[in-house]
Every structure is written in structure tokens, then in C-alpha cells.
Design a protein around this motif. Structure first.
Motif, PDB file in Angstrom:
ATOM      1  N   MET A 213      -0.859  10.091  -8.204  1.00 27.61           N
ATOM      2  CA  MET A 213      -0.400  11.169  -7.341  1.00 27.61           C
ATOM      3  C   MET A 213      -0.369  10.735  -5.877  1.00 27.61           C
ATOM      4  O   MET A 213      -1.053   9.808  -5.455  1.00 27.61           O
ATOM      5  CB  MET A 213      -1.298  12.395  -7.517  1.00 27.61           C
ATOM      6  N   GLY A 214       0.455  11.444  -5.108  1.00 30.15           N
ATOM      7  CA  GLY A 214       0.553  11.170  -3.685  1.00 30.15           C
ATOM      8  C   GLY A 214       1.825  11.771  -3.128  1.00 30.15           C
ATOM      9  O   GLY A 214       2.745  12.120  -3.860  1.00 30.15           O
ATOM     10  N   ARG A 215       1.859  11.883  -1.805  1.00 32.00           N
ATOM     11  CA  ARG A 215       3.045  12.410  -1.143  1.00 32.00           C
ATOM     12  C   ARG A 215       4.206  11.421  -1.255  1.00 32.00           C
ATOM     13  O   ARG A 215       4.030  10.263  -1.632  1.00 32.00           O
ATOM     14  CB  ARG A 215       2.742  12.678   0.333  1.00 32.00           C
ATOM     15  N   ASN A 216       5.396  11.880  -0.868  1.00 31.81           N
ATOM     16  CA  ASN A 216       6.535  10.970  -0.758  1.00 31.81           C
ATOM     17  C   ASN A 216       6.189   9.832   0.194  1.00 31.81           C
ATOM     18  O   ASN A 216       5.654  10.067   1.284  1.00 31.81           O
ATOM     19  CB  ASN A 216       7.768  11.715  -0.224  1.00 31.81           C
ATOM     20  N   GLY A 217       6.487   8.608  -0.222  1.00 34.85           N
ATOM     21  CA  GLY A 217       6.203   7.458   0.618  1.00 34.85           C
ATOM     22  C   GLY A 217       4.816   6.889   0.467  1.00 34.85           C
ATOM     23  O   GLY A 217       4.463   5.914   1.156  1.00 34.85           O
TER      24      GLY A 217
END
Length: 256
Positions: A51-55
Motif C-alpha cells: 500500500m501507499g499513495r501515488n508515487g
């Protein structure tokens, strides 16, 4: 760099040797380093969310695992074999399946023809037991939407239908482990729901999946464990239940 926040894994997760074990994975685009000493693993029959934000580096992680980057360093073991120097086609032959975020269907080929492109021989586990092996008819039963459009060219399908086709084509390779990149990104809510049901059904059959995702609700529906990536670093690992309960981690690395 902040330390990784680690929690004990759920007792429901198998303690068997991981199908995929990644240690100290680094990757670059040209001179720009994108991944920094990424460590993760996936066990047989487990769904794990990256998981993680865009970029954050999720798709880059998958490309590095599949040998699609010129500059990468680190240890990658799959099915007990060191594979960090193998090419994408060699990894696919070993049973590592990849569903890219941008789908990449063959637009001039029909649904059935797209599936045939992905066909590989049936597989067995090292202990001799039969692995998940798929036929087009089984996939049409699994994906009724595709079954209703077997002769439709890939270029005449919606984005969600193309996403299903890409997953089905990957399954035709009878992979031991599937890398599923951003399955809920850019598709209609009804398709997101169908994708969640699909992942749960695959898991019930014993499939192993590593998915990249930024939708916490979606990941919470399907995944056993999660790793949280931020600026190319693993910042957190633990069960999905623990991540859902950890407001500090969610605010720091997942909320927009």
C-alpha cells in the motif's frame, strides 16, 4: 529515514516458507533511485497488499520484481530459487504472473485469443500436488462478463472489462503467485466490487496474490497482511486489521 513500524502477523497466516521473499531490493530510473532496501514476503494461499499513495513506488516494486528495470539490486527468491537476475519471460515460465496497471490487452485480438496468448502448461507444486490450472471455460465461468463476449476484440471493451481480461489472461499461465497492480484504480465501483469478489474467490481456491493498492477499504476486504510504502521505503508492516486500527500510520502514509 523513520524506522519501520512492525506488528506481529495474524495467527491465521501460514508459517510455511514464503513463495516470494524479497530482501534489500533497490531500483533506479536512470540516475534517480526509487526503491530503498525493500523487504517483503508472500506465503502460499495468502493475499498481501503493498500500500501507499501515488508515487510511493508500488508499481516500480512490481516492475523490479518482474525484471523489467535495467537498474535493480537486491535478493529475490521465488519458489525457493534465486531469481533476481532473470528476465520477465523466465519469471513467467517459473509461474510468477503479472497483471499490470495499464492492462495491455491485445486490442485486435478477441477475448478468447487474448486468453490463448497467455496459455502455459499445467503446473504442480514441488511436493507433487496439482497447482491451480485454468482452462478458458473455467475462466468464463469465473468471469461471466468475459464469457458473454468471447468473440469481442479487446479494443472494444470497457476499462473494467479489459482489467478482468488481463487477470484472466494471466491466470491462463497457471501462476503460483500473481502480482496484481492497482486493481481498483480507474474502474467503476461495480467493477471494483467484482474485483474484490474475484480476489476472494481466488484466495478460497488457494491462490497467492501480492497486490499494490492505495484504497484501504478495498485492501481491507481482500488482504491478510499489508506493507506500507512511502518514497520507496517500507514504513510499516502488519496484518490488515492492525493497519486499519492504526490511525497514525494511515494519516502519515495513506491519506491524501
Amino acid at each position: 529515514m523513520s524506522a519501520v513500524l512492525s506488528m506481529p502477523a495474524s495467527s491465521a497466516v501460514s508459517s510455511a516458507e514464503p513463495l516470494l521473499e524479497v530482501a534489500g531490493l533497490n531500483a533506479w530510473y536512470g540516475a534517480a533511485q526509487v526503491l530503498y532496501d525493500v523487504n517483503l514476503n508472500v506465503r502460499r494461499g495468502e493475499v498481501v497488499a503493498l500500500m501507499g499513495r501515488n508515487g510511493a513506488g508500488k508499481s516500480t516494486t512490481f516492475k523490479a520484481l518482474m525484471g523489467m528495470l535495467d537498474r535493480r539490486r537486491g535478493k529475490v527468491r521465488f519458489m525457493g530459487q534465486e531469481v533476481s537476475t532473470l528476465a520477465p519471460f523466465q519469471l513467467a515460465r517459473l509461474g510468477l504472473g503479472f497483471v499490470p496497471e495499464d492492462r495491455r490487452v491485445f486490442t485486435h485480438l478477441t477475448v478468447t485469443e487474448n486468453l490463448e496468448v497467455g496459455r502455459q502448461a499445467n503446473r504442480r507444486w514441488p511436493d507433487g500436488s496439482e497447482a491451480l490450472n485454468w482452462t478458458p471455460q473455467q475462466l468464463f465461468e469465473f468471469f461471466p462478463n468475459l464469457g458473454a463476449m468471447q468473440d469481442r476484440p479487446g479494443g472494444q471493451m470497457s476499462g473494467g472489462e479489459q482489467q478482468m481480461l488481463t487477470v484472466a489472461r494471466t491466470l491462463m499461465g497457471n501462476p503460483f503467485l500473481i502480482l496484481l497492480d492497482e486493481p481498483s484504480e480507474g474502474v467503476a465501483p461495480v467493477i471494483v466490487e467484482q474485483m474484490a469478489h474475484m480476489i476472494l474467490a481466488l484466495k478460497a481456491k488457494g491462490a497467492s496474490i501480492l497486490l499494490s493498492e492505495q484504497n484501504l477499504h478495498f485492501a481491507g476486504l481482500v488482504a491478510d497482511r499489508a506493507y506500507v510504502l512511502e518514497k520507496g521505503l517500507i514504513r510499516y508492516e502488519g496484518s490488515m486489521a492492525e493497519l486499519a486500527a492504526n490511525e497514525a500510520v494511515r494519516k502519515a502514509y495513506l491519506t491524501m
